[in-house]
Design a protein around this motif. Structure first.
Motif, short mmCIF file in Angstrom:
data_model
loop_
_atom_site.label_atom_id
_atom_site.label_comp_id
_atom_site.label_asym_id
_atom_site.label_seq_id
_atom_site.Cartn_x
_atom_site.Cartn_y
_atom_site.Cartn_z
N GLN A 252 27.57 63.49 109.50
CA GLN A 252 28.10 64.54 109.93
C GLN A 252 28.01 65.85 109.12
O GLN A 252 27.91 66.67 109.38
CB GLN A 252 29.44 64.49 110.61
CG GLN A 252 29.92 63.41 111.60
CD GLN A 252 31.25 63.11 111.52
OE1 GLN A 252 31.94 63.91 111.92
NE2 GLN A 252 31.60 61.73 111.10
N TRP A 514 27.15 52.74 113.97
CA TRP A 514 28.20 53.99 113.92
C TRP A 514 27.74 55.14 114.30
O TRP A 514 28.13 55.62 115.23
CB TRP A 514 28.53 54.08 112.46
CG TRP A 514 29.82 54.08 112.25
CD1 TRP A 514 30.35 53.27 111.37
CD2 TRP A 514 30.81 54.89 112.67
NE1 TRP A 514 31.78 53.34 111.28
CE2 TRP A 514 32.00 54.42 111.91
CE3 TRP A 514 30.93 55.68 113.46
CZ2 TRP A 514 33.32 55.25 111.95
CZ3 TRP A 514 32.17 56.65 113.85
CH2 TRP A 514 33.36 56.15 113.15
N LEU A 518 29.15 57.13 117.87
CA LEU A 518 29.65 58.56 117.61
C LEU A 518 29.03 59.29 118.62
O LEU A 518 29.56 60.18 119.39
CB LEU A 518 29.30 59.14 115.91
CG LEU A 518 30.30 58.61 115.22
CD1 LEU A 518 29.97 59.05 113.65
CD2 LEU A 518 31.94 58.85 115.28
N HIS A 539 36.91 63.21 112.16
CA HIS A 539 35.98 63.33 113.40
C HIS A 539 36.99 64.41 114.13
O HIS A 539 37.82 64.85 114.09
CB HIS A 539 35.93 61.95 114.09
CG HIS A 539 35.32 60.81 113.54
ND1 HIS A 539 34.28 60.72 113.16
CD2 HIS A 539 36.16 59.78 113.02
CE1 HIS A 539 33.97 59.80 112.35
NE2 HIS A 539 35.15 58.97 112.31
#
Ligand SMILES: Nc1ncnc2c1ncn2[C@@H]1O[C@H](COP(=O)(O)OP(=O)(O)OP(=O)(O)O)[C@@H](O)[C@H]1O
Ligand SMILES: [Zn+2]
Length: 723
Positions: A252, A514, A518, A539
């Motif tokens: 991210q 993962w 997500l 997150h």
């Protein structure tokens, strides 16, 4: 013939001398192949001394100096020396840790997997405008300005092409990303007032070492502050090191960083990356071909010429401390590095570690704050549900069940946090004493219903769930307690219309698992999430408005004195996932100890209040950060052997113990057996860090000479986290 002093990755705390016929001063910091015993090892040349203590006739020649890869810089050598000194680890082992695998194996790594277009940087344009001394570099620069973005391989063929590397080094040109229209920087958000104040404070500071504790509530926009700081550093032609605690957070962040700086050279380093990718990233950084290095703990060892800024996100996170081998703290090493190189370092968090908070409170770090969220108008409200009074249905209280139902009706997401994976922590026989103990560890094996196995979370040993008690034959074995799998099952039964998604290490085994999970959550394909601490950090899910916490009480009275601090940090973090966007958030915590000061601080979301409280307790108890600790650990097949070694070490220490030091008894560790080895520990404590360090410096060499059985292993842990 000259002497070459080499650090070799062996568990012996010394350097080794070799000879070479052609070593030159610029070989300092280079990797070298040497014969060690009957093996060939890759080491690093750390010195070219005039003479050796060992007679020339007994020195062996080096096999090969690896001149294809650049030498490690003096800064990097200083860094590894510091880590070896401070953590009392053999220098060769520190270097083996810090060097990427392909360098250690001495395979060639091709870092140029592309042939970039080169273009002038602003600094390049400035240099061009200045009437400087004519040189190859300036002529090549002018040619590039004339030609426009040019492939590096082409520019190299020009008359002054040999100066191309020089231009890159000086940051006059940079590899422009391919002309991709998608690669325009995202528009900058308008800073909040608080963000602006923080940036002002760091900017107006003198250049040089500046440690900053950036304490910002969850969702305050700390990342935006990091990006703005990085932007300035890049504009000044400097590089940025950005550390995050978890691999899970790197994709991210990498995306955000790439979007913001589409033309910056970004290197992402973490243990999930392949050996080759890690090695390539490291070498690119070493060659000055990286602007931003982004990574987990290990990335702190990346060589970075022109380092201008270090950022440590979630500085309180225990995963910054390595728990095996060289037991370094990447956060603390990062602070040292910033100090050594004279650059600012920003430690960001919503819940500072007590160590950092105290440094800030006493003025050693600058304490900057973000007290309000950037987007959401408020922090979530926190409610404590007293489970002594409430009736629980499968571990869930009525208010929590109702709150989940409300979210379902409003098509919002809920997250139920339970930091225990598996179905149940233990399987027990109601008729006899049998429990699902691990034969190799001092721990119970966990019931995993999805694959019907009993699995040890410490050593991994597993076997099928028995149909009947192995001791007495009883058929009705009982899973006791609750893990995420059980909670998931209950929630699916209770809310048949909801899509329940479990997120823990059993479902997210790999990085791609993962990422897929997500993406699913972001796309709104889940209504109720059941998650462990994997879900707690970083997150940002827009429609997540409820966080429920269950089964958190055990940490309050755990024997580890740091357990409550971690619990507080974890619950603040996970609570911070609620209501981060335009929908208000709510946190419901089920506890039997609603009056406990820790929960009261949580309710007020008062990280400062908690820090004061916890520090008071630590001061009274004489625990860190008011004392400094080191732990000598030993393990062996028999506990007696481990204890006996520590006892010898203790006797040795007593002959030489300064007044400021306190030596505890050698005792079995809390988890005294792990993977068939018995473990014991000896704690050393001091009111002064320097006294502890000096003592360790004298004591450690003697430890290597203590008699010890062949099966015994020992290690030192400076500033241990688990005591
Ligand atoms: N100045 C701003 N204007 C508008 N949106 C912003 C601004 N700063 C940050 N944001 C947005 O606010 C949200 C929260 O920011 P961010 O993730 O940086 O918070 P954080 O402080 O790192 O929180 P946490 O510690 O909980 O992870 C993000 O969606 C981010 O894009
Ligand atoms: Zn085990």
């Amino acid at each position: 013939m000259s002497i070459v002093r080499v650090a070799i990755p062996v568990p012996i705390p010394q350097l080794f001398d070799y000879t070479s016929d052609h070593a030159v001063a610029t070989d300092l910091g280079r990797c070298v192949r040497v014969r060690f015993g009957s093996r060939i090892e890759t080491g690093v040349i750390v010195d070219l001394p005039a003479s050796s203590d060992i007679a020339d006739s007994r020195l062996r020649p080096v096999e090969q100096i690896l001149r294809d890869t650049p030498a490690m810089s003096a800064d990097w050598l200083d860094l590894t020396r510091f880590v070896a000194r401070y953590y009392h680890a053999p220098i060769g082992e520190v270097m083996a840790l810090a060097l990427p695998p392909e360098l250690r194996r001495a395979t060639t790594v091709d870092i140029r997997d592309d042939d970039p277009l080169l273009a002038l940087t602003p600094a390049g344009h400035t240099a061009l405008a200045e009437a400087g001394r004519p040189s190859r570099a300036r002529r090549q620069l002018a040619a590039l300005a004339e030609a426009g973005p040019t492939r590096k391989s082409v520019a190299r063929q020009w008359p002054d092409g040999s100066a191309t590397a020089d231009l890159l080094r000086r940051r006059w040109v940079y590899p422009a990303a391919p002309s991709n229209p998608a690669l325009t920087p995202t528009p900058l958000p308008t800073l909040t007032d608080e963000q602006a104040v923080v940036l002002e404070a760091i900017d107006s500071a003198d250049a040089g070492f500046l440690p900053v504790l950036l304490q910002g509530v969850t969702g305050a926009g700390k990342t935006e502050v990091y990006l703005r700081l990085a932007e300035r550093a890049l504009a000044a032609g400097r590089t940025v090191l950005l550390l995050v605690p978890e691999i899970a957070l790197t994709p991210q962040l990498e995306t955000r960083v790439t979007e913001r700086f589409p033309h910056a050279r970004i290197v992402a380093l973490h243990s999930g990356a392949g050996d080759m990718a890690r090695s390539r990233g490291f070498l690119r950084a070493l060659e000055g071909d990286a602007d931003i290095v982004l990574g987990t703990r290990l990335a702190v060892f990346t060589p970075l010429p022109r380092l201008g800024l270090i950022i440590v996100d979630e500085e309180h996170d225990p995963s910054y401390k390595q728990q095996e081998g060289v037991r370094y703290s990447a956060r603390d090493v990062a602070v040292w590095r910033a100090h050594h190189q004279g650059v600012p370092i920003v430690l960001g968090t919503a819940t500072p570690s007590l160590e950092s908070w105290r440094h800030a409170a006493e003025g050693r770090y600058r304490h900057l704050r973000l007290t309000r969220r950037a987007v959401a108008t408020a922090l979530p409200t926190v409610r404590l549900i007293d489970t002594r009074r409430a009736r629980l249905d499968n571990g869930l209280s009525k208010p929590l069940v109702e709150a989940i139902a409300q979210r379902l009706a409003r098509r919002e997401q809920s997250l139920i946090f339970l930091n225990r994976r598996g179905f149940a922590p233990v399987l027990a026989c109601p008729s006899c004493d049998w429990v699902s103990a691990c034969p190799h560890c001092a721990a119970n094996r966990v019931v995993h219903l999805t694959d019907r196995r009993l699995r040890c979370h410490h050593c991994g040993f597993d076997s099928p769930i028995p149909i009947a008690c192995p001791e007495c034959g009883e058929q009705d074995l009982q899973p006791l307690g609750r893990g995420t799998q059980k909670l998931e099952t209950h929630l699916a039964e209770r809310f048949p219309e909801a899509r329940v998604l479990r997120v823990d290490r059993d479902v997210a085994r790999s990085r791609s698992d993962w990422l897929a999970l997500l993406a699913k959550i972001h796309a709104g394909e889940a209504d109720i999430l059941v998650g462990t601490q994997m879900m707690a950090k970083g997150h940002d899910f827009e429609r997540l408005t409820l966080v429920g916490v269950v089964g958190a009480d055990a940490a309050l009275y755990a024997s580890d004195f740091r357990a409550p601090e971690r619990l507080f940090q974890q619950l603040m973090q996970v609570g911070g996932r609620a209501g981060r966007s335009h929908l208000p958030g709510e946190v419901l915590i089920q506890t039997e100890f609603a009056d406990h000061p820790l929960f009261q601080c949580l309710k007020r979301q008062d990280a400062d209040g908690y820090a004061r409280l916890a520090l008071d307790e630590r001061r009274q108890a004489g625990f860190p950060p008011f004392t400094f600790q080191a732990m000598l650990g030993a393990d062996a097949p028999q506990l007696e052997e481990a204890i006996a070694f520590l006892q010898r070490a203790r006797d040795d220490a007593l002959s030489d113990l300064p007044a400021a030091l306190m030596l505890y008894d050698a005792v079995p560790m809390r988890m005294h057996r792990l993977a068939r080895r018995e473990r014991a520990q000896l704690l050393i404590e001091s009111t002064e860090r320097a006294a502890l360090q000096q003592f360790l410096g004298r004591w450690m060499p003697r430890l290597y000479r203590l008699p010890a059985g062949r099966e015994l292993r020992w290690r030192i842990d400076v500033d241990p986290l688990d005591v």
